[in-house]
Every structure is written in structure tokens, then in C-alpha cells.
Scaffold this motif. Structure first.
Motif, PDB file in Angstrom:
ATOM      1  N   ASP A 295      -3.052  36.540  -1.546  1.00  0.00           N
ATOM      2  CA  ASP A 295      -2.718  35.398  -2.401  1.00  0.00           C
ATOM      3  C   ASP A 295      -3.347  35.560  -3.780  1.00  0.00           C
ATOM      4  OD1 ASP A 295      -1.549  32.705  -2.703  1.00  0.00           O
ATOM      5  OD2 ASP A 295      -3.644  32.087  -2.895  1.00  0.00           O
ATOM      6  N   ALA A 296      -4.600  36.004  -3.821  1.00  0.00           N
ATOM      7  CA  ALA A 296      -5.262  36.248  -5.115  1.00  0.00           C
ATOM      8  C   ALA A 296      -4.554  37.352  -5.890  1.00  0.00           C
ATOM      9  CB  ALA A 296      -6.720  36.612  -4.882  1.00  0.00           C
ATOM     10  N   HIS A 297      -4.081  38.373  -5.170  1.00  0.00           N
ATOM     11  CA  HIS A 297      -3.368  39.489  -5.799  1.00  0.00           C
ATOM     12  C   HIS A 297      -2.076  38.999  -6.470  1.00  0.00           C
ATOM     13  CE1 HIS A 297      -2.002  43.591  -6.362  1.00  0.00           C
ATOM     14  NE2 HIS A 297      -0.883  43.324  -5.709  1.00  0.00           N
ATOM     15  N   ARG A 298      -1.336  38.136  -5.770  1.00  0.00           N
ATOM     16  CA  ARG A 298      -0.105  37.589  -6.352  1.00  0.00           C
ATOM     17  C   ARG A 298      -0.422  36.725  -7.577  1.00  0.00           C
ATOM     18  NH1 ARG A 298       1.435  37.321  -0.804  1.00  0.00           N
ATOM     19  NH2 ARG A 298       0.411  35.280  -0.608  1.00  0.00           N
ATOM     20  N   TRP A 299      -1.510  35.971  -7.515  1.00  0.00           N
ATOM     21  CA  TRP A 299      -1.884  35.120  -8.637  1.00  0.00           C
ATOM     22  C   TRP A 299      -2.233  35.944  -9.869  1.00  0.00           C
ATOM     23  CZ3 TRP A 299      -6.225  34.229 -11.692  1.00  0.00           C
ATOM     24  CH2 TRP A 299      -6.238  33.036 -12.419  1.00  0.00           C
ATOM     25  N   TYR A 300      -2.979  37.039  -9.687  1.00  0.00           N
ATOM     26  CA  TYR A 300      -3.321  37.919 -10.803  1.00  0.00           C
ATOM     27  C   TYR A 300      -2.066  38.530 -11.431  1.00  0.00           C
ATOM     28  CZ  TYR A 300      -8.401  37.864 -10.173  1.00  0.00           C
ATOM     29  OH  TYR A 300      -9.716  37.479 -10.121  1.00  0.00           O
ATOM     30  N   LYS A 301      -1.102  38.919 -10.609  1.00  0.00           N
ATOM     31  CA  LYS A 301       0.122  39.530 -11.127  1.00  0.00           C
ATOM     32  C   LYS A 301       0.933  38.524 -11.942  1.00  0.00           C
ATOM     33  CE  LYS A 301       2.477  42.280  -8.484  1.00  0.00           C
ATOM     34  NZ  LYS A 301       3.215  42.830  -7.302  1.00  0.00           N
ATOM     35  N   GLN A 302       0.876  37.261 -11.546  1.00  0.00           N
ATOM     36  CA  GLN A 302       1.621  36.236 -12.269  1.00  0.00           C
ATOM     37  C   GLN A 302       0.940  35.823 -13.568  1.00  0.00           C
ATOM     38  OE1 GLN A 302       1.979  33.047  -9.451  1.00  0.00           O
ATOM     39  NE2 GLN A 302       3.391  34.166  -8.101  1.00  0.00           N
ATOM     40  N   LYS A 303      -0.365  35.810 -13.616  1.00  0.00           N
ATOM     41  CA  LYS A 303      -1.109  35.276 -14.746  1.00  0.00           C
ATOM     42  C   LYS A 303      -1.453  36.316 -15.812  1.00  0.00           C
ATOM     43  CE  LYS A 303      -1.307  31.071 -13.142  1.00  0.00           C
ATOM     44  NZ  LYS A 303      -0.628  29.938 -13.814  1.00  0.00           N
ATOM     45  N   PHE A 304      -1.560  37.597 -15.417  1.00  0.00           N
ATOM     46  CA  PHE A 304      -2.012  38.620 -16.356  1.00  0.00           C
ATOM     47  C   PHE A 304      -0.954  39.713 -16.478  1.00  0.00           C
ATOM     48  CE2 PHE A 304      -5.815  36.732 -14.428  1.00  0.00           C
ATOM     49  CZ  PHE A 304      -6.501  36.313 -15.567  1.00  0.00           C
ATOM     50  N   GLU A 305      -0.382  39.818 -17.678  1.00  0.00           N
ATOM     51  CA  GLU A 305       0.690  40.796 -17.895  1.00  0.00           C
ATOM     52  C   GLU A 305       0.187  42.225 -17.798  1.00  0.00           C
ATOM     53  OE1 GLU A 305       2.535  39.980 -21.585  1.00  0.00           O
ATOM     54  OE2 GLU A 305       3.380  38.036 -20.970  1.00  0.00           O
ATOM     55  N   ASP A 306      -1.092  42.454 -18.148  1.00  0.00           N
ATOM     56  CA  ASP A 306      -1.618  43.810 -18.116  1.00  0.00           C
ATOM     57  C   ASP A 306      -2.215  44.183 -16.754  1.00  0.00           C
ATOM     58  OD1 ASP A 306      -3.671  42.009 -18.300  1.00  0.00           O
ATOM     59  OD2 ASP A 306      -4.893  43.217 -19.683  1.00  0.00           O
ATOM     60  N   TYR A 307      -2.028  43.313 -15.768  1.00  0.00           N
ATOM     61  CA  TYR A 307      -2.537  43.628 -14.425  1.00  0.00           C
ATOM     62  C   TYR A 307      -1.708  44.782 -13.860  1.00  0.00           C
ATOM     63  CZ  TYR A 307      -4.270  42.850  -9.660  1.00  0.00           C
ATOM     64  OH  TYR A 307      -4.859  43.001  -8.430  1.00  0.00           O
ATOM     65  N   PRO A 308      -2.356  45.829 -13.333  1.00  0.00           N
ATOM     66  CA  PRO A 308      -1.611  47.008 -12.854  1.00  0.00           C
ATOM     67  C   PRO A 308      -0.567  46.647 -11.801  1.00  0.00           C
ATOM     68  CG  PRO A 308      -3.964  47.476 -12.955  1.00  0.00           C
ATOM     69  CD  PRO A 308      -3.808  46.005 -13.182  1.00  0.00           C
ATOM     70  N   ARG A 309       0.688  46.983 -12.080  1.00  0.00           N
ATOM     71  CA  ARG A 309       1.772  46.643 -11.163  1.00  0.00           C
ATOM     72  C   ARG A 309       1.697  47.426  -9.862  1.00  0.00           C
ATOM     73  NH1 ARG A 309       3.573  41.886 -12.553  1.00  0.00           N
ATOM     74  NH2 ARG A 309       1.545  41.795 -13.527  1.00  0.00           N
ATOM     75  N   THR A 310       1.070  48.608  -9.881  1.00  0.00           N
ATOM     76  CA  THR A 310       1.029  49.458  -8.685  1.00  0.00           C
ATOM     77  C   THR A 310      -0.191  49.178  -7.809  1.00  0.00           C
ATOM     78  OG1 THR A 310      -0.117  51.201  -9.939  1.00  0.00           O
ATOM     79  CG2 THR A 310       2.298  51.300  -9.822  1.00  0.00           C
ATOM     80  N   ARG A 311      -1.070  48.309  -8.256  1.00  0.00           N
ATOM     81  CA  ARG A 311      -2.275  48.018  -7.471  1.00  0.00           C
ATOM     82  C   ARG A 311      -1.888  47.235  -6.222  1.00  0.00           C
ATOM     83  NH1 ARG A 311      -7.234  45.574 -10.657  1.00  0.00           N
ATOM     84  NH2 ARG A 311      -7.235  47.754 -11.384  1.00  0.00           N
ATOM     85  N   ARG A 312      -2.562  47.546  -5.108  1.00  0.00           N
ATOM     86  CA  ARG A 312      -2.326  46.859  -3.851  1.00  0.00           C
ATOM     87  C   ARG A 312      -3.502  45.935  -3.533  1.00  0.00           C
ATOM     88  NH1 ARG A 312       1.874  48.132  -5.188  1.00  0.00           N
ATOM     89  NH2 ARG A 312       3.383  49.481  -4.133  1.00  0.00           N
ATOM     90  N   ALA A 313      -3.231  44.894  -2.761  1.00  0.00           N
ATOM     91  CA  ALA A 313      -4.260  43.882  -2.488  1.00  0.00           C
ATOM     92  C   ALA A 313      -5.273  44.336  -1.454  1.00  0.00           C
ATOM     93  CB  ALA A 313      -3.580  42.592  -1.999  1.00  0.00           C
ATOM     94  N   ILE A 314      -4.818  45.066  -0.438  1.00  0.00           N
ATOM     95  CA  ILE A 314      -5.696  45.370   0.699  1.00  0.00           C
ATOM     96  C   ILE A 314      -5.747  46.863   0.987  1.00  0.00           C
ATOM     97  CG2 ILE A 314      -6.150  44.899   3.151  1.00  0.00           C
ATOM     98  CD1 ILE A 314      -4.423  42.306   2.693  1.00  0.00           C
ATOM     99  N   ILE A 315      -4.595  47.449   1.344  1.00  0.00           N
ATOM    100  CA  ILE A 315      -4.533  48.863   1.714  1.00  0.00           C
ATOM    101  C   ILE A 315      -3.948  49.655   0.554  1.00  0.00           C
ATOM    102  CG2 ILE A 315      -3.670  50.527   3.395  1.00  0.00           C
ATOM    103  CD1 ILE A 315      -3.335  48.203   5.352  1.00  0.00           C
ATOM    104  N   PRO A 316      -4.692  50.601  -0.008  1.00  0.00           N
ATOM    105  CA  PRO A 316      -4.186  51.385  -1.158  1.00  0.00           C
ATOM    106  C   PRO A 316      -2.839  52.043  -0.854  1.00  0.00           C
ATOM    107  CG  PRO A 316      -6.512  51.800  -0.809  1.00  0.00           C
ATOM    108  CD  PRO A 316      -6.055  50.982   0.359  1.00  0.00           C
ATOM    109  N   PHE A 317      -1.910  51.917  -1.808  1.00  0.00           N
ATOM    110  CA  PHE A 317      -0.577  52.523  -1.775  1.00  0.00           C
ATOM    111  C   PHE A 317       0.358  51.897  -0.716  1.00  0.00           C
ATOM    112  CE2 PHE A 317      -3.645  55.925  -2.812  1.00  0.00           C
ATOM    113  CZ  PHE A 317      -3.330  56.084  -4.160  1.00  0.00           C
ATOM    114  N   ILE A 318      -0.134  50.965   0.086  1.00  0.00           N
ATOM    115  CA  ILE A 318       0.689  50.415   1.183  1.00  0.00           C
ATOM    116  C   ILE A 318       0.905  48.916   1.022  1.00  0.00           C
ATOM    117  CG2 ILE A 318       0.893  50.069   3.671  1.00  0.00           C
ATOM    118  CD1 ILE A 318      -0.699  52.651   4.041  1.00  0.00           C
ATOM    119  N   TYR A 319      -0.187  48.122   1.002  1.00  0.00           N
ATOM    120  CA  TYR A 319      -0.044  46.670   0.987  1.00  0.00           C
ATOM    121  C   TYR A 319      -1.101  46.041   0.103  1.00  0.00           C
ATOM    122  CZ  TYR A 319       0.488  41.878   2.637  1.00  0.00           C
ATOM    123  OH  TYR A 319       0.702  40.528   2.705  1.00  0.00           O
TER     124      TYR A 319
END
Length: 319
Positions: A295-319
Motif C-alpha cells: 500500500d505504501a509502495h502504491r502511494w509513493y508511485k501516485q504522489k512522486f513522479e520521480d519514484y522509480p517505476r521499476t521498484r518493487r514493494a517486497i520481492i525484487p523484480f517480482i512484487y
């Protein structure tokens, strides 16, 4: 009161109890274990469903999110309580865990054989029925060890809530999150104590009954041998000490980041990893933290345009 099928004390003498009560005692333990596992599954299933990235689960995901919300809330504060109410379930955790720890430790000290010995004063049939005195002694002392770890964590969280965290007047917590905190800090210590909680209860009942019948003057004097309280814990296996090392690594690291998951991984390892109930405890913690992270990951993506689009919330490269 149900009699215990066998009790051992630290002098290795055996006190037989009617074995006909063994099936009923085992049934009570089985019912408790099943009840605890069901209790863990009830919150785990909806959180796991909310984590699944399927569009048709969007409404359900939003519902779970609203029930789990906390912090500075905008709009209505209906069905919320002040976030400082965290204190309530940490007090509950300390009280319950302390009671279970002291009673289980007293039972282990009074009735369990030393872990390094195996008395020969009873038949092999009885040993087979109860799993061997040394086997059960190990289970009880492992329970003491796990409760001791949880007690350390509960006391630490209580201290932080009282003396470290400062919740503002606008910080709120949904009432469901409040009840979930109570649920966790009641079911977690009972789950860790479950391998011998029925025997401990019967031991306490017997002590109370003896006190009522004999009175304080006729009760034998309480003699405590400090090595007898500590040495069995020091004799536990490598799983317990590796688990304790992981626990304290997470416990120290929690001062810098949110490492609750590492702490409960340590408790799982210290338990030996054979108890499904402890696994469910860890899964609940993992899914709960995963949902918050997603949920925090989705919030960061919505609020910050420079937030890395490829970053994952829990498991790198997967989820």
C-alpha cells in the motif's frame, strides 16, 4: 480437574497419574491447537486475497486497506480510536506473556527431568505413550525459551510506546486495527505456550488445590535452585540459539528500521520449525507487513513522479 497423565520433577522421581485420562488430555490439546490455527487463518486469508494483483479484487483490497488505515486521517474519524491506544494491547501482551512465562517456567522447574538424563523407573509402554520424559521435557523448556523471547519483545514495545513514540492528537487507528492488535498479542503468546499449556494449567490447579486443602503452614517450603532454572535453557539445541541470534539481530536492528519480521523468523527458528501454529503466526506477520508495504509502495508511485517505476514493494523484480 483433569489429572495429568504423568508428571516429572527435577529430582527425576516419577509421579504416575491415571493413564485413562491421556486420550481426553490429548483431545483437549488437539482442540486448542486446531482453534489457534483457525484463529490465525481468519485474518491471513483476507490479507492474502487483498495482496493478489487481480483487478476484480480492487473493491475488496480497498476495504481491507480502509480497515487497516492508521496515522493522520483525512475526513471522517468514524470507527477510529487514538493511535496512542497501541498502549492497551502492549500492556495486555506483557501481562499475558508474563503469566504464561512464569507458570510454564515454574512447571518446568518443578516437574521436568533434566534434559541430559532419561529416567528408567517406568515402563517402555508408558514412555512410548507420552513420548519419553526427555522428549516432553525438551518441549516444555523450549516453550519457556520462546515465551522468554516474546516477553523481551513485548516489554520493549511497551517501553517504546510509553517513552519513545509520541502520537499526535490527529493520529488515529481504525477500530478493526485496534482489535487486530489485541488479537495478535493474545493469540501469539498462547500459540507459543500451546505445546504444554494444558499440563501447565493442571499443574497450577493442583498447586492451588493443595494450598486450599493444606493451608500455607502445611505446604512445603519453596526452594529455588538458580542453576535449575537456567541450566536447562542453556542445554537446548542449536535451533534455539540460532533462532535467538536472529531474534536479537532483528531486535537491535528495529531501532533503525521496521524489522519485526526478522524477530518472528527468529522465534520460528527457535521453535524448531515443526509447529504449524508458529508458522501461521509468522505468516500473519509477513502478510500484514506485506500489505502495508504494498500500500505504501502504491502511494509513493501516485504522489512522486520521480519514484522509480521499476521498484518493487517486497520481492525484487517480482512484487
Amino acid at each position: 480437574m483433569l489429572p495429568i497423565y504423568c508428571l516429572y520433577n527435577h529430582t527425576q522421581s516419577i509421579v504416575p497419574y491415571p493413564l485413562r485420562s491421556l486420550p481426553l488430555l490429548c483431545l483437549m490439546e488437539l482442540d486448542l491447537v486446531l482453534l489457534l490455527r483457525l484463529a490465525w487463518m481468519v485474518p491471513i486469508v483476507p490479507i492474502v486475497l487483498a495482496l493478489l494483483p487481480f483487478p476484480f479484487l480492487g473493491f475488496f483490497r480497498q476495504l481491507v486497506k480502509e480497515l487497516a488505515v492508521r496515522g493522520k486521517l483525512k475526513g471522517s474519524t468514524r470507527f477510529t480510536v487514538p493511535q496512542r491506544y497501541f498502549l492497551h494491547f502492549y500492556i495486555m501482551a506483557v501481562i499475558l506473556t508474563t503469566c504464561l512465562l512464569i507458570s510454564t517456567w515454574a512447571y518446568a522447574y518443578a516437574k521436568m527431568t533434566p534434559l541430559s538424563s532419561e529416567p528408567r523407573s517406568y515402563s517402555t509402554i508408558t514412555s512410548h505413550l507420552i513420548g519419553g520424559s526427555n522428549t516432553f521435557s525438551l518441549k516444555v523448556w523450549k516453550t519457556v525459551f520462546l515465551l522468554l523471547l516474546l516477553e523481551i519483545q513485548a516489554l520493549r514495545r511497551l517501553h517504546e510506546t510509553l517513552n519513545v513514540f509520541h502520537y499526535g492528537p490527529s493520529a488515529r487507528l481504525h477500530i478493526m486495527g485496534y482489535f487486530t492488535g489485541f488479537f495478535f498479542y493474545v493469540v501469539a503468546p498462547v500459540s507459543l505456550a500451546s505445546p504444554c499449556i494444558i499440563e501447565v494449567e493442571n499443574f497450577l490447579r493442583a498447586q492451588i488445590a493443595e494450598f486450599i486443602v493444606k493451608g500455607r503452614d502445611k505446604m512445603s517450603d519453596l526452594r529455588i535452585d538458580p542453576p535449575g532454572l537456567v541450566n536447562p535453557l542453556l542445554s537446548l539445541g542449536w535451533c534455539q540459539w540460532v533462532g535467538a541470534a536472529i531474534f536479537f539481530l532483528g531486535w537491535v536492528h528495529q531501532f533503525r528500521c521496521h524489522s519485526i519480521l526478522v524477530i518472528y523468523v527468529g522465534i520460528l527458528v527457535a521453535s524448531g520449525g515443526y509447529d504449524i501454529t508458529v508458522w501461521l503466526l509468522l505468516i500473519f506477520v509477513a502478510t500484514n507487513l506485506s500489505f502495508a508495504a504494498a500500500d505504501a509502495h502504491r502511494w509513493y508511485k501516485q504522489k512522486f513522479e520521480d519514484y522509480p517505476r521499476t521498484r518493487r514493494a517486497i520481492i525484487p523484480f517480482i512484487y
